[in-house]
Design an enzyme around this catalytic site. Structure first.
Site, mmCIF file in Angstrom:
data_model
loop_
_atom_site.group_PDB
_atom_site.id
_atom_site.type_symbol
_atom_site.label_atom_id
_atom_site.label_comp_id
_atom_site.label_asym_id
_atom_site.label_seq_id
_atom_site.Cartn_x
_atom_site.Cartn_y
_atom_site.Cartn_z
ATOM 1 N N GLU A 19 5.053 -12.370 0.998
ATOM 2 C CA GLU A 19 5.478 -11.478 -0.081
ATOM 3 C C GLU A 19 6.752 -10.777 0.345
ATOM 4 O O GLU A 19 6.729 -9.862 1.157
ATOM 5 C CB GLU A 19 4.361 -10.466 -0.363
ATOM 6 N N ARG A 76 0.804 -1.227 0.000
ATOM 7 C CA ARG A 76 0.000 0.000 0.000
ATOM 8 C C ARG A 76 0.836 1.276 0.000
ATOM 9 O O ARG A 76 1.898 1.321 0.611
ATOM 10 C CB ARG A 76 -0.915 0.006 1.226
ATOM 11 N N HIS A 112 2.810 -12.803 -5.551
ATOM 12 C CA HIS A 112 1.665 -12.935 -4.650
ATOM 13 C C HIS A 112 1.088 -14.349 -4.635
ATOM 14 O O HIS A 112 -0.131 -14.529 -4.540
ATOM 15 C CB HIS A 112 0.591 -11.921 -5.052
ATOM 16 N N ASP A 164 -1.703 -9.692 8.397
ATOM 17 C CA ASP A 164 -1.582 -8.993 7.121
ATOM 18 C C ASP A 164 -0.560 -7.883 7.368
ATOM 19 O O ASP A 164 -0.863 -6.708 7.264
ATOM 20 C CB ASP A 164 -2.948 -8.434 6.703
ATOM 21 N N HIS A 223 -0.849 -2.536 -4.545
ATOM 22 C CA HIS A 223 -0.288 -3.438 -5.556
ATOM 23 C C HIS A 223 -0.238 -2.828 -6.972
ATOM 24 O O HIS A 223 -0.568 -3.483 -7.951
ATOM 25 C CB HIS A 223 -1.080 -4.747 -5.574
HETATM 26 C C1 BGC Z 1 -2.488 -7.526 1.212
HETATM 27 C C2 BGC Z 1 -3.885 -7.837 1.669
HETATM 28 C C3 BGC Z 1 -4.758 -7.962 0.462
HETATM 29 C C4 BGC Z 1 -4.187 -9.035 -0.432
HETATM 30 C C5 BGC Z 1 -4.843 -9.137 -1.765
HETATM 31 C C6 BGC Z 1 -2.029 -8.644 0.374
HETATM 32 O O1 BGC Z 1 -0.743 -8.387 -0.100
HETATM 33 O O2 BGC Z 1 -1.621 -7.302 2.271
HETATM 34 O O3 BGC Z 1 -4.373 -6.829 2.516
HETATM 35 O O4 BGC Z 1 -6.061 -8.239 0.810
HETATM 36 O O5 BGC Z 1 -2.867 -8.751 -0.733
HETATM 37 O O6 BGC Z 1 -6.129 -9.313 -1.787
#
Ligand code: BGC
Length: 391
Positions: free
Chosen positions: A356, A119, A218, A290, A144
């Site tokens: 990640e 983010r 991811h 998260d 992302h």
């Molecule tokens: C994020 C989550 C997100 C997900 C994708 C992750 O990298 O940290 O918050 O919901 O990606 O849906």
């Protein structure tokens, strides 16, 4: 979402052979001169067509007991098969067996993430005195790389071969101004399999104007096999004494907080589910894990060990080494039973996890975090290695 995923297996002779060999989903027979699935060298087959008519390929490659399938769309790791302690293979990465589902609604399953993984607060950052505004695709933040990030681009793919290693090279040119980011970014990602079955990912990028870059992958893992239920019994060890606490929108506060005496202490290894229901404010913000963990080894030139994950029933073990200073551990909190995966099973909360490897979230707005700025004349490089074993 399609409900007819099994019917595409009607296939022809090639399909019948592959199905009999238990090779998973069958695609239109359109093989190139190569041999894989699973004979060793990269092979290409047609996977689907985007609404604009662009062809999407699925590439397969194997080495040392690791079988990898990658889509040209998003550079998606569509399938990753590894053996358990009795030699039985399972696909340990969540995803779909058809392109439509990836295009319609995928929470970044298996994809390359860029130009900026994670983010950026308010979708804005200032670089050399100029402020750039990115698309807000996650509440008030940009996530992302914006609403059409690298996960939704069609990459150029070709076989990779170097010494004993095999694999795929993926390339993408991100235009100056795309998704609000400055500079033409030329990106190369190598998906490499070594003779012992390690899966190495090398990222490289150059730019013609100063920009920010934070690339990652991811893939959602379930070492019991995708579609086989929860990952809460997997044991996770992260070599991180600190993590970056977040606000309610998952933007780091800037603090590097100790994990000691919190649910975030994975230093000694523990089941993912052990503390996931602790009413810690950070767990509540994330609806589970998260969060970015600050790896004790820091930013390194060569990949260094960061994470070990073990699945007790199959005995499968995955170790991750990386050059990156952080790893976002995401426990699949937003999987909500509305997507059916490759094996035709519904994914529910906690049915997969992501690790990640990356720089910290919102780094462009935190001068104290390791920098994500890339300038002309420099090359961005990052490597992450996944090693597999069964005990
Ligand atoms: C994020 C989550 C997100 C997900 C994708 C992750 O990298 O940290 O918050 O919901 O990606 O849906």
């Amino acid at each position: 979402m399609t409900i007819s995923r099994r019917t595409v297996m009607a296939a022809g002779a090639a399909g019948a052979v592959a199905a009999a060999a238990g090779a998973g989903p069958v695609f239109a027979a359109d093989r190139t001169d190569h041999t894989d699935r699973w004979g060793g060298r990269p092979a290409r087959e047609h996977f689907g067509t985007l609404p604009d008519g662009t062809r999407v390929d699925r590439w397969t490659v194997s080495a040392g007991g690791t079988r990898l399938a990658v889509l040209s769309y998003g550079g998606i790791v569509q399938s990753l098969e590894i053996p358990d302690r009795r030699g039985r293979y399972a696909n340990v990465s969540l995803g779909f067996d058809n392109l439509q589902d990836y295009v319609a609604d995928s929470p970044y399953f298996g994809a390359i993430i860029g130009r900026y993984g994670n983010r950026i607060a308010g979708g804005a950052f200032t670089l050399d005195g100029r402020t750039y505004q990115l698309p807000l695709n996650d509440g008030t933040n940009s996530l992302h790389g914006g609403d059409k990030g690298f996960d939704k681009r069609v990459w150029d793919v070709e076989p990779y071969a170097k010494g004993p290693d095999t694999g795929l090279t993926l390339r993408h040119v991100s235009a100056d101004g795309e998704m609000g980011y400055p500079g033409t970014l030329r990106v190369r990602v190598d998906y490499v399999l070594t003779p012992r079955g390690d899966f190495r990912v090398h990222y490289a990028a150059t730019t013609d104007r100063p920009t920010v870059v934070n690339l990652t992958n991811h893939t959602y893992f379930n070492l019991a096999g995708e579609g086989n239920g929860s990952i809460l019994d997997h044991t996770l060890r992260i070599a991180a004494s600190r993590y970056t606490p977040v606000d309610s929108t998952l933007i780091p506060t800037g603090e590097l907080a100790p994990v000691a005496h919190t649910p975030f202490d994975f230093r000694g290894g523990k089941p993912i589910g052990r503390d996931i229901r602790e009413a810690h404010p950070q767990v509540l913000f994330g609806r589970g894990y998260d969060h970015n963990f600050v790896l004790d080894k820091g930013l390194t030139d060569a990949p260094r060990h960061a994470v070990t994950v073990t699945e007790p029933v199959s005995g499968r073990v995955m170790e991750i080494a990386t050059t990156e200073p952080g790893v976002q551990f995401y426990s699949g909190n937003f999987l909500d039973g509305t997507l059916a995966g490759t094996a035709g099973k519904v994914y529910r909360q906690g049915d997969g996890f992501c690790l990640e490897t990356q720089h910290f979230p919102d780094s462009p707005n935190h001068p104290s975090f390791p920098s994500t700025v890339l300038r002309p004349g420099r090359t961005y490089r990052s490597t992450t290695v996944h090693s597999f074993a069964a005990r």
